[in-house]
Scaffold this motif. Structure first.
Motif, PDB file in Angstrom:
ATOM      1  N   PRO A  34     -31.297  83.744  44.982  1.00 15.52           N
ATOM      2  CA  PRO A  34     -30.018  83.210  45.056  1.00 15.52           C
ATOM      3  C   PRO A  34     -30.061  81.879  44.696  1.00 15.52           C
ATOM      4  CG  PRO A  34     -31.570  82.926  47.138  1.00 15.52           C
ATOM      5  CD  PRO A  34     -32.048  84.041  46.018  1.00 15.52           C
ATOM      6  N   ALA A  35     -28.964  81.248  44.311  1.00 11.20           N
ATOM      7  CA  ALA A  35     -28.909  79.916  43.763  1.00 11.20           C
ATOM      8  C   ALA A  35     -28.976  79.034  45.165  1.00 11.20           C
ATOM      9  CB  ALA A  35     -27.559  79.914  42.921  1.00 11.20           C
ATOM     10  N   ASN A  36     -28.797  77.878  44.861  1.00 11.08           N
ATOM     11  CA  ASN A  36     -29.323  76.946  46.038  1.00 11.08           C
ATOM     12  C   ASN A  36     -28.454  77.121  47.404  1.00 11.08           C
ATOM     13  OD1 ASN A  36     -30.723  75.343  44.366  1.00 11.08           O
ATOM     14  ND2 ASN A  36     -29.545  74.013  43.663  1.00 11.08           N
ATOM     15  N   ASN A  37     -26.986  77.318  47.268  1.00 10.72           N
ATOM     16  CA  ASN A  37     -26.285  77.443  48.474  1.00 10.72           C
ATOM     17  C   ASN A  37     -25.719  78.721  48.789  1.00 10.72           C
ATOM     18  OD1 ASN A  37     -26.050  74.996  46.613  1.00 10.72           O
ATOM     19  ND2 ASN A  37     -25.110  73.994  48.298  1.00 10.72           N
ATOM     20  N   LEU A  38     -25.374  78.803  50.327  1.00 10.92           N
ATOM     21  CA  LEU A  38     -24.575  79.904  50.373  1.00 10.92           C
ATOM     22  C   LEU A  38     -23.483  79.490  51.146  1.00 10.92           C
ATOM     23  CD1 LEU A  38     -25.321  80.414  53.910  1.00 10.92           C
ATOM     24  CD2 LEU A  38     -27.614  81.471  52.904  1.00 10.92           C
ATOM     25  N   VAL A  39     -22.606  80.236  51.135  1.00  6.56           N
ATOM     26  CA  VAL A  39     -21.205  80.097  51.865  1.00  6.56           C
ATOM     27  C   VAL A  39     -20.736  81.162  53.050  1.00  6.56           C
ATOM     28  CG1 VAL A  39     -18.826  79.908  51.715  1.00  6.56           C
ATOM     29  CG2 VAL A  39     -20.156  78.871  50.051  1.00  6.56           C
ATOM     30  N   LEU A  40     -20.596  80.504  54.285  1.00  5.04           N
ATOM     31  CA  LEU A  40     -20.499  81.619  55.347  1.00  5.04           C
ATOM     32  C   LEU A  40     -19.004  81.670  55.341  1.00  5.04           C
ATOM     33  CD1 LEU A  40     -21.899  82.901  57.756  1.00  5.04           C
ATOM     34  CD2 LEU A  40     -21.043  80.887  59.129  1.00  5.04           C
ATOM     35  N   SER A  41     -18.597  83.231  55.631  1.00  5.12           N
ATOM     36  CA  SER A  41     -17.172  83.585  55.688  1.00  5.12           C
ATOM     37  C   SER A  41     -16.409  82.957  56.924  1.00  5.12           C
ATOM     38  CB  SER A  41     -17.008  85.186  55.621  1.00  5.12           C
ATOM     39  OG  SER A  41     -17.765  85.614  56.801  1.00  5.12           O
ATOM     40  N   ALA A  42     -15.166  82.796  57.056  1.00  2.00           N
ATOM     41  CA  ALA A  42     -14.288  82.508  58.030  1.00  2.00           C
ATOM     42  C   ALA A  42     -14.736  83.297  59.301  1.00  2.00           C
ATOM     43  CB  ALA A  42     -13.029  82.267  57.826  1.00  2.00           C
ATOM     44  N   ASP A  43     -14.806  84.496  59.346  1.00  2.00           N
ATOM     45  CA  ASP A  43     -15.120  85.151  60.351  1.00  2.00           C
ATOM     46  C   ASP A  43     -16.734  85.144  60.719  1.00  2.00           C
ATOM     47  OD1 ASP A  43     -16.364  86.927  58.783  1.00  2.00           O
ATOM     48  OD2 ASP A  43     -14.918  88.624  58.907  1.00  2.00           O
ATOM     49  N   LYS A  44     -17.482  84.284  59.888  1.00  2.04           N
ATOM     50  CA  LYS A  44     -19.030  84.435  60.286  1.00  2.04           C
ATOM     51  C   LYS A  44     -19.680  85.655  60.285  1.00  2.04           C
ATOM     52  CE  LYS A  44     -18.207  80.117  62.594  1.00  2.04           C
ATOM     53  NZ  LYS A  44     -18.537  79.125  63.661  1.00  2.04           N
ATOM     54  N   GLU A  45     -19.341  86.627  59.613  1.00  2.85           N
ATOM     55  CA  GLU A  45     -19.819  87.900  59.423  1.00  2.85           C
ATOM     56  C   GLU A  45     -20.728  88.142  58.302  1.00  2.85           C
ATOM     57  OE1 GLU A  45     -17.681  91.294  60.834  1.00  2.85           O
ATOM     58  OE2 GLU A  45     -16.801  90.091  62.580  1.00  2.85           O
ATOM     59  N   TYR A  46     -20.273  87.229  57.369  1.00  4.76           N
ATOM     60  CA  TYR A  46     -20.668  87.476  56.026  1.00  4.76           C
ATOM     61  C   TYR A  46     -21.129  86.220  55.349  1.00  4.76           C
ATOM     62  CZ  TYR A  46     -18.413  91.953  56.319  1.00  4.76           C
ATOM     63  OH  TYR A  46     -18.267  93.210  56.886  1.00  4.76           O
ATOM     64  N   PHE A  47     -22.060  86.256  54.473  1.00  5.67           N
ATOM     65  CA  PHE A  47     -22.541  85.050  53.528  1.00  5.67           C
ATOM     66  C   PHE A  47     -22.313  85.345  52.274  1.00  5.67           C
ATOM     67  CE2 PHE A  47     -26.663  86.176  54.474  1.00  5.67           C
ATOM     68  CZ  PHE A  47     -27.115  86.147  53.160  1.00  5.67           C
ATOM     69  N   TYR A  48     -22.002  84.278  51.328  1.00  3.65           N
ATOM     70  CA  TYR A  48     -21.883  84.643  49.994  1.00  3.65           C
ATOM     71  C   TYR A  48     -22.921  83.704  49.166  1.00  3.65           C
ATOM     72  CZ  TYR A  48     -17.443  86.678  50.941  1.00  3.65           C
ATOM     73  OH  TYR A  48     -16.529  87.591  51.733  1.00  3.65           O
ATOM     74  N   ALA A  49     -23.622  84.235  48.242  1.00  2.00           N
ATOM     75  CA  ALA A  49     -24.382  83.449  47.306  1.00  2.00           C
ATOM     76  C   ALA A  49     -24.322  83.998  45.816  1.00  2.00           C
ATOM     77  CB  ALA A  49     -25.897  83.806  48.054  1.00  2.00           C
ATOM     78  N   MET A  50     -24.481  83.115  45.118  1.00  2.00           N
ATOM     79  CA  MET A  50     -24.854  83.290  43.477  1.00  2.00           C
ATOM     80  C   MET A  50     -26.010  83.886  43.261  1.00  2.00           C
ATOM     81  SD  MET A  50     -21.492  82.845  42.490  1.00  2.00           S
ATOM     82  CE  MET A  50     -21.924  83.124  40.693  1.00  2.00           C
ATOM     83  N   CYS A  51     -26.129  84.843  42.595  1.00  2.00           N
ATOM     84  CA  CYS A  51     -27.671  85.507  42.565  1.00  2.00           C
ATOM     85  C   CYS A  51     -27.881  85.784  41.212  1.00  2.00           C
ATOM     86  CB  CYS A  51     -27.864  86.805  43.384  1.00  2.00           C
ATOM     87  SG  CYS A  51     -27.746  86.416  45.192  1.00  2.00           S
ATOM     88  N   TYR A  52     -29.107  85.716  40.515  1.00  2.00           N
ATOM     89  CA  TYR A  52     -29.349  86.113  39.283  1.00  2.00           C
ATOM     90  C   TYR A  52     -30.672  86.303  39.002  1.00  2.00           C
ATOM     91  CZ  TYR A  52     -31.260  81.222  39.012  1.00  2.00           C
ATOM     92  OH  TYR A  52     -32.008  80.100  39.012  1.00  2.00           O
TER      93      TYR A  52
END
Length: 187
Positions: free
Chosen positions: A97-115
């Motif tokens: 993953p890249a440096n940060n992750l972002v939590l979804s509004a419902d807090k059930e998922y997170f998003y990450a840029m990966c490569y």
């Protein structure tokens, strides 16, 4: 948390003391996170907690031993100074993953840029991970990236006013020169 330098992967936590202007190592108890870099961090679903996801390193912290990708999620409590491992997955593809992750509004998922960081000319993709069990899916088109130097830096942010994710990418061609790009993704 973590990092890489002098042929070593690290696992220490530091906090910044604004009154003294110094970084102070902070001890944590609970589950142990192996030395690594290329980890993503971001707010967890509870106050005073953060998630740390994935990375690249090894148990000894010595680069000469080699390294491997980690696909695990940890919950870090900043008040009680405890670490709890949430899960570990075993994808068929290779990525960090890249440096940060972002939590979804419902807090059930997170998003990450990966490569795949070991490939200099490759692609970033936005991944959506379940906080509960790590199941995931790719939710974006690929973004081309050239990551020939360790100084290169990729971050992910949520702009709540426009409801867009912003991916910033700083790619170095040598220690003194870099290119900065900003991509927006509908959230």
């Amino acid at each position: 948390f973590g990092g890489y330098g002098s042929y070593k992967y690290y696992k220490q936590f530091y906090r910044y003391d604004a009154t003294t202007g110094k970084w102070i190592e902070t001890q944590f108890k609970g589950d142990v996170i192996t030395p690594r870099f290329f980890s993503a961090t971001g707010p967890a679903d509870n106050d005073n907690e953060v998630f740390i996801f994935g990375g690249y390193g090894n148990e000894s912290g010595k680069q000469v031993v080699g390294g491997r990708q980690y696909y695990d999620l940890y919950r870090i409590n900043l008040q009680t100074h405890t670490i709890k491992k949430c899960w570990s997955i075993h994808p068929t593809e290779v990525f960090v993953p890249a440096n940060n992750l972002v939590l979804s509004a419902d807090k059930e998922y997170f998003y990450a840029m990966c490569y795949p960081h070991e490939i200099a000319r490759t692609e970033l993709k936005l991944y959506k991970f379940s906080v509960k069990d790590g199941t995931y899916e790719v939710v974006s088109a690929p973004i081309p990236v050239i990551s020939e130097r360790i100084e290169s830096d990729i971050n992910l942010f949520l702009d709540t006013k426009t409801n867009q994710l912003l991916c910033t990418m700083q790619a170095f061609t040598d220690p003194a020169n870099s290119t900065i790009k900003v991509y927006s993704l509908n959230f």
